[in-house]
Design a protein around this motif. Structure first.
Motif, PDB file in Angstrom:
ATOM      1  N   GLN A 141       0.815  -1.226   0.000  1.00 31.96           N
ATOM      2  CA  GLN A 141       0.000   0.000   0.000  1.00 31.96           C
ATOM      3  C   GLN A 141       0.846   1.272   0.000  1.00 31.96           C
ATOM      4  OE1 GLN A 141      -3.671   0.063   2.130  1.00 31.96           O
ATOM      5  NE2 GLN A 141      -3.430  -2.074   2.702  1.00 31.96           N
ATOM      6  N   SER A 167       1.773   4.414  -2.659  1.00 32.72           N
ATOM      7  CA  SER A 167       1.607   5.098  -3.946  1.00 32.72           C
ATOM      8  C   SER A 167       2.110   6.520  -3.757  1.00 32.72           C
ATOM      9  CB  SER A 167       0.124   5.102  -4.345  1.00 32.72           C
ATOM     10  OG  SER A 167      -0.563   6.024  -3.527  1.00 32.72           O
ATOM     11  N   PRO A 168       2.308   7.265  -4.850  1.00 32.09           N
ATOM     12  CA  PRO A 168       2.755   8.653  -4.678  1.00 32.09           C
ATOM     13  C   PRO A 168       1.782   9.473  -3.834  1.00 32.09           C
ATOM     14  CG  PRO A 168       3.003   7.967  -6.957  1.00 32.09           C
ATOM     15  CD  PRO A 168       2.251   6.874  -6.264  1.00 32.09           C
ATOM     16  N   GLU A 169       0.527   9.078  -3.801  1.00 34.00           N
ATOM     17  CA  GLU A 169      -0.473   9.867  -3.054  1.00 34.00           C
ATOM     18  C   GLU A 169      -0.597   9.428  -1.607  1.00 34.00           C
ATOM     19  OE1 GLU A 169      -1.361   8.315  -6.054  1.00 34.00           O
ATOM     20  OE2 GLU A 169      -0.753  10.173  -7.064  1.00 34.00           O
ATOM     21  N   LYS A 170      -0.487   8.124  -1.388  1.00 30.18           N
ATOM     22  CA  LYS A 170      -0.798   7.643  -0.024  1.00 30.18           C
ATOM     23  C   LYS A 170       0.011   6.391   0.349  1.00 30.18           C
ATOM     24  CE  LYS A 170      -4.525   6.585   3.128  1.00 30.18           C
ATOM     25  NZ  LYS A 170      -3.799   7.128   4.261  1.00 30.18           N
TER      26      LYS A 170
END
Ligand SMILES: Cc1ncc(COP(=O)(O)O)c(C=O)c1O
Length: 440
Positions: free
Chosen positions: A268, A270-273
């Motif tokens: 889990q 990602s660049p966002e979270k």
């Protein structure tokens, strides 16, 4: 008294003839743990990072170690146990994880009898870190009585108010020996009315357990404290592992201390979270001290076995749950043994008029150490003299620097003798009479 004759046989350092009376710094490692280390390296592999049989076996032993540690302090589960390098890092973890929760005008209350590990992180928070973000938080220090060595609870109470986010106190001073009244400290923190983000109106309580967890029964549920930090190198394990107990509801909400590696929920990122792993792994960034963790948990098991009956291994290397009655009995035996040793040390050292002994006069109010100064001789000269006589002690401020300044000691130093389960009355007598030789 513990069966020291039997216990001593398991310690190579004692068999080598050392009189080890600097145990408040670190204790010795028994042969069982050294042998275990050799056995463990046959399956040597990383945890949570492989499908090999070795990795799975090591992972199982590693995870089970958290259960042993939790059971020892009566924590609800392994989710409450976070492992670090030492007690100091565990306390820093609380400081960094709560950092963003502090509000302008808050305060932290700690005491003049703290080890630097439970003062300097709060100093750092209040003087070095938060001011850079325009947040003012005060660090307040509760006094202790210079004669009795007891914490001044009235003063502590007067410092705690509705802006006190956290009360941090040492369980037992590593200089005075004083065992602090944890229930009273908790009651003071409970009555503060500080509004925590959870909606609770009370101050959190962090106890530095470095000098209590190895020496007496500590039941975190009975004490109802929020955080407890301690190290395993003071309770028979090798260097390198310290623990933090935290209430689950707090650990769930707190920010991670270190980021990366095992603290991430599988896949889990990602660049966002980035999502964090479940407890306790949320606080385990990077490859942990796997062998150290297993040895630390086995050190607990061995400690209980030694106290109950050193001829028998009921818990060491067994998969059984630690029974509460056995923990209680074992830790009561250890405490009683240490009180007898410290009582003897107080009696002999107390008969030397040139010595000032710090801390409570009553051995039942102390953990198993005695620190003193001498009007005619520096603590360093005494400790060096003791070493020449084969007695191991420690001179210095023992990282209880605030307390040494509190007594206006110049240099801020004392000489300290400290005992553990393998010491007997003969060790205490030899160490104390050696002090007499050195000061004369
Ligand atoms: C009361 C107390 N707190 C904290 C510590 C720090 O322990 P560690 O060096 O394992 O971080 C010690 C070690 O002497 C101690 O006695």
């Amino acid at each position: 008294m513990l069966r020291t004759k039997k216990i001593r046989k398991f310690f190579p350092a004692i068999k080598a003839g050392r009189i080890i009376s600097n145990n408040a710094a670190s204790t010795q490692v028994p042969v069982q743990l050294l042998d275990l280390l050799k056995k463990l390296v046959v399956q040597y592999d990383n945890v949570h990072r492989g499908q090999s049989r070795s990795s799975l076996i090591t992972t199982e032993k590693f995870e089970a170690s958290y259960d042993t540690i939790a059971q020892f302090i009566n924590a609800p589960s392994r989710k409450n146990i976070i492992l670090f390098r030492n007690a100091t890092e565990a306390i820093n973890a609380v400081m960094y994880s709560l950092l963003t929760e502090f509000k302008d005008g808050d305060n932290v209350v700690t005491t003049f009898m703290e080890h630097n590990s439970n003062y300097v992180p709060w100093y750092g928070l209040c003087k070095e870190i938060l001011p850079k973000f325009g947040v003012k938080v005060e660090c307040r220090l509760a006094k202790f009585n210079k004669e009795t060595g007891e914490l001044d609870l009235e003063h502590l109470k007067s410092l705690v108010d509705k802006r006190t986010k956290l009360v941090c106190a040492v369980g037992a001073s590593n200089f005075l020996g004083t065992i602090n009244p944890l229930k009273e400290i908790k009651a003071i923190a409970d009555a503060s009315g500080y509004l925590q983000p959870s909606g609770e109106a009370r101050s959190y309580v962090l106890i530095d357990g470095a000098q209590i967890v190895p020496n007496m029964l500590i039941d975190v549920r009975e004490l109802d404290i929020d955080f407890l930090a301690w190290s395993f190198h003071k309770m028979l394990a090798p260097f390198g592992v310290g623990a933090l107990y935290g209430k689950e509801e707090l650990l769930v909400k707190m920010k991670p201390f270190l980021y990366g590696g095992d603290m991430i929920a599988e896949g889990q990122v990602s660049p966002e979270k980035v999502a964090f792993n479940s407890l306790p792994w949320k606080f385990t960034a990077g490859t942990p001290n796997i062998l150290g963790t297993i040895l630390s948990a086995q050190a607990i098991r061995l400690l209980i076995d030694f106290a109950l009956d050193p001829r028998r291994h009921k818990y060491f290397l067994a998969d059984n749950k630690l029974e509460a009655a056995d923990i209680k009995k074992a830790m009561a035996e250890i405490k009683a043994h240490e009180q007898a040793l410290v009582g003897e040390a107080l009696k002999i050292l107390g008969s030397m008029p040139s010595l000032t002994i710090f801390g409570p006069k009553d051995p039942t109010r102390r953990t198993s150490l005695v620190a003193f100064s001498c009007q005619d001789k520096s603590p360093f000269a005494i400790a060096e003299g003791l070493s020449k006589l084969g007695v191991e002690s420690r001179a210095g401020c023992h990282c209880a620097t605030l307390a040494h300044h509190y007594y206006k000691l110049n240099p801020p130093a004392s000489c300290r003798l400290s005992f553990y389960i393998y010491n007997d009355l003969e060790d205490v007598d030899r160490a104390c009479w050696a002090v007499k030789k050195c000061i004369n």
